[in-house]
Scaffold this active site. Structure first.
Site, short mmCIF file in Angstrom:
data_model
loop_
_atom_site.label_atom_id
_atom_site.label_comp_id
_atom_site.label_asym_id
_atom_site.label_seq_id
_atom_site.Cartn_x
_atom_site.Cartn_y
_atom_site.Cartn_z
N SER B 12 0.70 -1.13 -0.02
CA SER B 12 0.05 0.03 -0.01
C SER B 12 0.92 1.33 0.04
O SER B 12 0.28 2.19 0.48
CB SER B 12 -0.86 -0.02 1.13
OG SER B 12 -1.66 1.14 1.19
N SER B 13 1.97 1.25 -0.31
CA SER B 13 3.15 2.11 -0.03
C SER B 13 3.46 2.77 -1.41
O SER B 13 4.12 2.01 -2.47
CB SER B 13 4.41 1.82 0.56
OG SER B 13 5.43 2.48 0.25
#
Lengths: 200, 200
Positions: B12-13
């Protein structure tokens, strides 16, 4: 004549020092001037909820190592002072005053302050130390001490910080390049590319 | 044979995605392999007191702009998804499982997940979506769904995050280069220089 780059910095910000040592040459390669602007991160951190890196668990060890590594990469020597971070209002008011005397004098003073703090561990939160450094650069010690306590100059610095806030500044160093914001000394190479390409 | 580089990432980065697209070529230029390690930032942020960038006032606007600008610089297209950040435990367990099948398969799956999330806004927090993406890459959908719910694989992921913690990881992407830690996609150029010079 193209617009100058804007360079926001805090005298207690390690990566601001690295940027201060680099930005003049970088801008000159593109025929740009730099508008140096001393601000205070404290009030801006209050709004954004940021904290000094040194107060962040785990991250602080990395940060110290990275700072010294970045210094070496750019041919600089220094370290995080034992007293870090420190209040920089006196240093910043002195910078505002010198900026009116002359841009070159102000930049010379700024670089001297950064080096005094990060290389020689002089306590730049102390207005007497700030006055010493100004005097070493050929300026009037007494005049600087008056400026630092003068409500008019205090007000000027508050305005500078307000203008930074309006520009979206939440950390330092922070650059504006033709309206485009860049945060962090590690964005300077990107600023370089931005200027070379005229944006992308 | 020199040591592989270690590359810690969270699915999710956003900047992890940029690093994922770049690190293979970079490492190959120095004859290095890359050890890809999917972790979860949530538990690490709890310890360090960090927060997702998007939840930080003022900084979040800059962050979105910078992410898209960095994508463009590297020839990528994408954006922050409306649902951001998202939990990535299912995606990471799938990655661990595929890493045992084969490194190339795991990297192919990782890139497909990043692109699904940041280019196509598919919800990679949903294990069914993760299973779909794995199936699209030629893997057994049912097997992946079993892995995601399997206590043994859950335990494996917890261990991965613990190992990251022991390595000093507090954000992503995070790289270890012969023991030297680098944090952030904007440190990849520095990793490049580090490898070229053999440190400095």
């Amino acid at each position: 004549m193209p617009e100058p780059l804007t360079f926001y910095f805090d005298f207690s910000s390690p990566y601001s020092w690295i940027a201060a040592e680099r930005i003049g040459d970088l801008a000159a390669r593109y025929g740009r001037d730099v508008r140096w602007r001393a601000i205070l991160l404290g009030p801006l951190f209050k709004e954004s909820g940021n904290r000094p890196l040194i107060n962040q668990p785990i991250k602080s060890d990395y940060f110290r190592r990275d700072f010294v590594r970045c210094l070496r990469l750019h041919g600089l020597e220094g370290d995080l002072p034992a007293k870090f971070p420190v209040p920089t209002a006196a240093a910043a008011r002195g910078f505002l005053w010198l900026s009116e005397i002359g841009e070159a004098a102000a930049i010379d003073y700024a670089l001297a302050l950064f080096r005094a703090y990060f290389q020689d561990e002089r306590d730049i939160s102390d207005r007497l130390v700030v006055a010493d450094i100004a005097a070493e650069r050929g300026h009037d010690r007494g005049a600087l001490l008056s400026v630092v306590e003068d409500p008019a100059w205090k007000g000027r610095l508050v305005e500078e910080v307000e203008e930074a806030r309006r520009d979206g500044v939440f950390g330092a160093p922070f650059f504006l390049v033709d309206g485009e914001p860049f945060w962090g000394a590690d964005r300077l190479d990107m600023v370089d590319t931005w200027l070379a390409k005229g944006g992308w």
